[in-house]
Design a protein around this motif. Structure first.
Motif, PDB file in Angstrom:
ATOM      1  N   ASP A  72       0.824  -1.218   0.000  1.00  0.00           N
ATOM      2  CA  ASP A  72       0.000   0.000   0.000  1.00  0.00           C
ATOM      3  C   ASP A  72       0.854   1.261   0.000  1.00  0.00           C
ATOM      4  OD1 ASP A  72      -2.282  -1.510  -0.033  1.00  0.00           O
ATOM      5  OD2 ASP A  72      -2.623  -1.406   2.144  1.00  0.00           O
ATOM      6  N   ARG A  73       1.966   1.196   0.753  1.00  0.00           N
ATOM      7  CA  ARG A  73       2.877   2.366   0.766  1.00  0.00           C
ATOM      8  C   ARG A  73       3.505   2.580  -0.609  1.00  0.00           C
ATOM      9  NH1 ARG A  73       2.869   6.747   2.295  1.00  0.00           N
ATOM     10  NH2 ARG A  73       5.054   7.198   2.707  1.00  0.00           N
ATOM     11  N   TRP A  74       3.843   1.485  -1.301  1.00  0.00           N
ATOM     12  CA  TRP A  74       4.396   1.617  -2.653  1.00  0.00           C
ATOM     13  C   TRP A  74       3.427   2.373  -3.562  1.00  0.00           C
ATOM     14  CZ3 TRP A  74       8.762   1.912  -4.905  1.00  0.00           C
ATOM     15  CH2 TRP A  74       9.858   1.170  -4.466  1.00  0.00           C
ATOM     16  N   ILE A  75       2.151   1.990  -3.479  1.00  0.00           N
ATOM     17  CA  ILE A  75       1.137   2.637  -4.333  1.00  0.00           C
ATOM     18  C   ILE A  75       1.079   4.127  -4.009  1.00  0.00           C
ATOM     19  CG2 ILE A  75      -1.362   2.720  -4.794  1.00  0.00           C
ATOM     20  CD1 ILE A  75      -1.264  -0.433  -4.316  1.00  0.00           C
ATOM     21  N   ALA A  76       1.131   4.447  -2.714  1.00  0.00           N
ATOM     22  CA  ALA A  76       1.062   5.855  -2.282  1.00  0.00           C
ATOM     23  C   ALA A  76       2.326   6.617  -2.687  1.00  0.00           C
ATOM     24  CB  ALA A  76       0.871   5.916  -0.759  1.00  0.00           C
ATOM     25  N   VAL A  77       3.494   5.986  -2.577  1.00  0.00           N
ATOM     26  CA  VAL A  77       4.757   6.656  -2.921  1.00  0.00           C
ATOM     27  C   VAL A  77       4.797   6.984  -4.417  1.00  0.00           C
ATOM     28  CG1 VAL A  77       7.251   6.232  -3.179  1.00  0.00           C
ATOM     29  CG2 VAL A  77       6.125   5.766  -0.984  1.00  0.00           C
TER      30      VAL A  77
ATOM     31  N   GLY B  12      10.480  -6.457  -1.973  1.00  0.00           N
ATOM     32  CA  GLY B  12      10.556  -4.991  -2.117  1.00  0.00           C
ATOM     33  C   GLY B  12      10.859  -4.597  -3.554  1.00  0.00           C
ATOM     34  N   VAL B  13      11.769  -5.337  -4.194  1.00  0.00           N
ATOM     35  CA  VAL B  13      12.142  -5.051  -5.589  1.00  0.00           C
ATOM     36  C   VAL B  13      10.971  -5.384  -6.528  1.00  0.00           C
ATOM     37  CG1 VAL B  13      13.692  -5.782  -7.453  1.00  0.00           C
ATOM     38  CG2 VAL B  13      14.610  -5.326  -5.162  1.00  0.00           C
TER      39      VAL B  13
ATOM     40  N   HIS C 207       4.839  -1.535  -9.436  1.00  0.00           N
ATOM     41  CA  HIS C 207       4.034  -0.318  -9.329  1.00  0.00           C
ATOM     42  C   HIS C 207       4.658   0.881 -10.047  1.00  0.00           C
ATOM     43  CE1 HIS C 207       0.936  -2.147  -7.000  1.00  0.00           C
ATOM     44  NE2 HIS C 207       1.835  -2.689  -6.203  1.00  0.00           N
ATOM     45  N   ALA C 208       5.947   0.810 -10.353  1.00  0.00           N
ATOM     46  CA  ALA C 208       6.572   1.917 -11.101  1.00  0.00           C
ATOM     47  C   ALA C 208       6.238   1.830 -12.595  1.00  0.00           C
ATOM     48  CB  ALA C 208       8.090   1.901 -10.898  1.00  0.00           C
ATOM     49  N   ILE C 209       6.123   0.623 -13.123  1.00  0.00           N
ATOM     50  CA  ILE C 209       5.973   0.474 -14.585  1.00  0.00           C
ATOM     51  C   ILE C 209       4.753   1.226 -15.139  1.00  0.00           C
ATOM     52  CG2 ILE C 209       5.442  -1.246 -16.403  1.00  0.00           C
ATOM     53  CD1 ILE C 209       7.627  -3.027 -15.101  1.00  0.00           C
TER      54      ILE C 209
END
Ligand SMILES: NC(=O)c1ccc[n+]([C@@H]2O[C@H](COP(=O)([O-])OP(=O)(O)OC[C@H]3O[C@@H](n4cnc5c(N)ncnc54)[C@H](O)[C@@H]3O)[C@@H](O)[C@H]2O)c1
Length: 269
Positions: A68-73, A117-118, A124-126
Motif C-alpha cells: 500500500d505504501r508503494w502505491i502511495a509513494v 521490495g524489488v 508499481h513503477a511500470i
C-alpha cells in the motif's frame, strides 16, 4: 544542463550509504528525487543536503515490504513532480551466518526486503513510467548475486534472484515497446553502514573471520577489501551512484537487461 534534468526518480533506502549517494548524485544532475526509507532522521539530513545544493527532493517514510505504501509513494511522486522516470530499487539488508544456523524468520525477512521490495517497486513503477513515456529501473544487487559467498547463502539467494528478475522484466518491457529499461548493478565491497549491521554470524561471512575483518562482532570493510578485492581497494557509495547515474540517463538509452559489476574486478577473476 544535468545528465538527468527533467526526470523524476524514486530512490529506496535513501537515508544511508549507496541510496543516499544515489539520491545526491541524481539531484545534483537535475532530477527531482523522491527519497524513501524507514529511517526518518537519515531522510531529514539528506533532504537538507539536497535543498542546500539547490536540488528538488521529497522525502517519504516507506517500508519497501508494504504494498500500500508503494502505491502511495508512486502516486506522490507523480502528483508532486508530474511523472516518474527512474526507480532505484536499493533498500536492502544482509543477514550472515551458515545456512544451518539461519532461522526461517531471518530467511523470510531478508527475502521480504531484498526480493519482495524489488518486485513491488518494479510492478508499481511500470504503469507510472508508461504514463511518463519512458523509464529506467535500476536494481542494486551485489557481487553476491553473481557468485556464491559462503556465510551469505540467504543474501545470495535474494541478490541472484533480483539479477534474473531484472533481465526478465527488461525483456517484458522491451517486447512491450514501452521504452522502459531494467538493469542490475553489482557492487563489490563498499564503505557503508551495512557492515555494522551484518553482525550475526559475521565470522563466517566470505572468510571475514579468517582475514581478521571481524572487529567487535562487526565487519571492517577496509580489512575485508584488503583481503578479497584485487588491489585491496575499498569502494565508496559514490562509485555506485555514478553507475546509477549512467543507467538512469539517456546515455544508456540502448542498455537494458545488463548487469554492471562495480567491484574493482572482484567478480572478474
Ligand atoms: N555496502 C556494500 O558493500 C554492498 C555491496 C553489495 C550490495 N550492496 C547493496 O546495496 C544496497 C544498499 O546498501 P548500503 O550498503 O548502502 O547499506 P546501508 O545499510 O548503508 O543502507 C541501506 C538503507 O536501506 C534502508 N532499509 C532497510 N530496510 C528497509 C526497508 N524495509 N524499507 C525501506 N528501507 C529500508 C536502511 O534504513 C538504510 O538506510 C543494499 O541492497 C545492499 O544489499 C551493498
Amino acid at each position: 544542463m544535468g545528465q538527468v534534468s527533467g526526470k523524476v526518480a524514486i530512490v529506496t533506502g535513501a537515508a544511508s550509504g549507496i541510496g543516499r549517494a544515489s539520491a545526491l548524485v541524481l539531484a545534483r544532475e537535475g532530477a527531482a528525487v523522491v527519497a524513501t526509507d524507514i529511517d526518518r532522521d537519515g531522510l531529514a539530513s539528506l533532504e537538507r543536503e539536497i535543498r542546500d545544493g539547490g536540488g528538488k527532493v521529497l522525502t517519504l517514510e516507506h517500508d519497501v515490504v508494504d504494498e500500500d505504501r508503494w502505491i502511495a509513494v508512486v502516486a506522490d511522486a507523480e502528483q508532486t513532480f508530474c511523472g516518474l522516470h527512474i526507480l532505484v530499487n536499493n533498500a536492502g539488508i544482509g543477514i550472515a551466518g551458515p545456512v544451518w544456523e539461519m532461522t526461517l524468520a531471518d530467511w523470510r525477512r531478508q527475502n521480504a526486503i531484498n526480493l519482495d521490495g524489488v518486485f513491488l517497486g518494479t510492478k508499481h513503477a511500470i504503469p507510472a513510467m508508461r504514463r511518463a513515456g519512458s523509464g529506467s529501473i535500476i536494481i542494486i544487487s551485489s557481487v553476491a548475486g553473481l557468485k556464491g559467498a559462503p556465510g551469505l547463502a540467504g543474501y545470495c539467494a535474494t541478490k541472484g534472484g533480483v539479477r534474473l528478475f531484472a533481465k526478465a522484466v527488461a525483456g517484458e518491457c522491451a517486447r512491450a515497446g514501452d521504452r522502459i529499461r531494467v538493469n542490475s548493478i553489482h557492487p563489490g565491497v563498499i564503505e557503508t553502514a551495512i557492515w555494522n549491521k551484518v553482525s550475526s554470524g559475521a565470522d563466517s561471512l566470505a572468510g571475514a573471520g579468517q582475514v581478521g575483518a571481524v572487529v567487535a562482532n562487526r565487519i571492517d570493510p577496509a580489512i575485508l577489501a584488503q583481503a578479497i578485492v584485487p588491489g585491496g581497494v575499498l569502494g565508496q557509495p559514490t562509485d555506485i551512484a555514478n553507475a546509477v547515474l549512467f543507467l538512469a540517463s539517456d546515455a544508456a538509452a540502448y542498455v537494458s537487461g545488463a548487469e554492471l559489476a562495480v567491484d574493482h574486478a572482484q567478480s572478474a577473476i
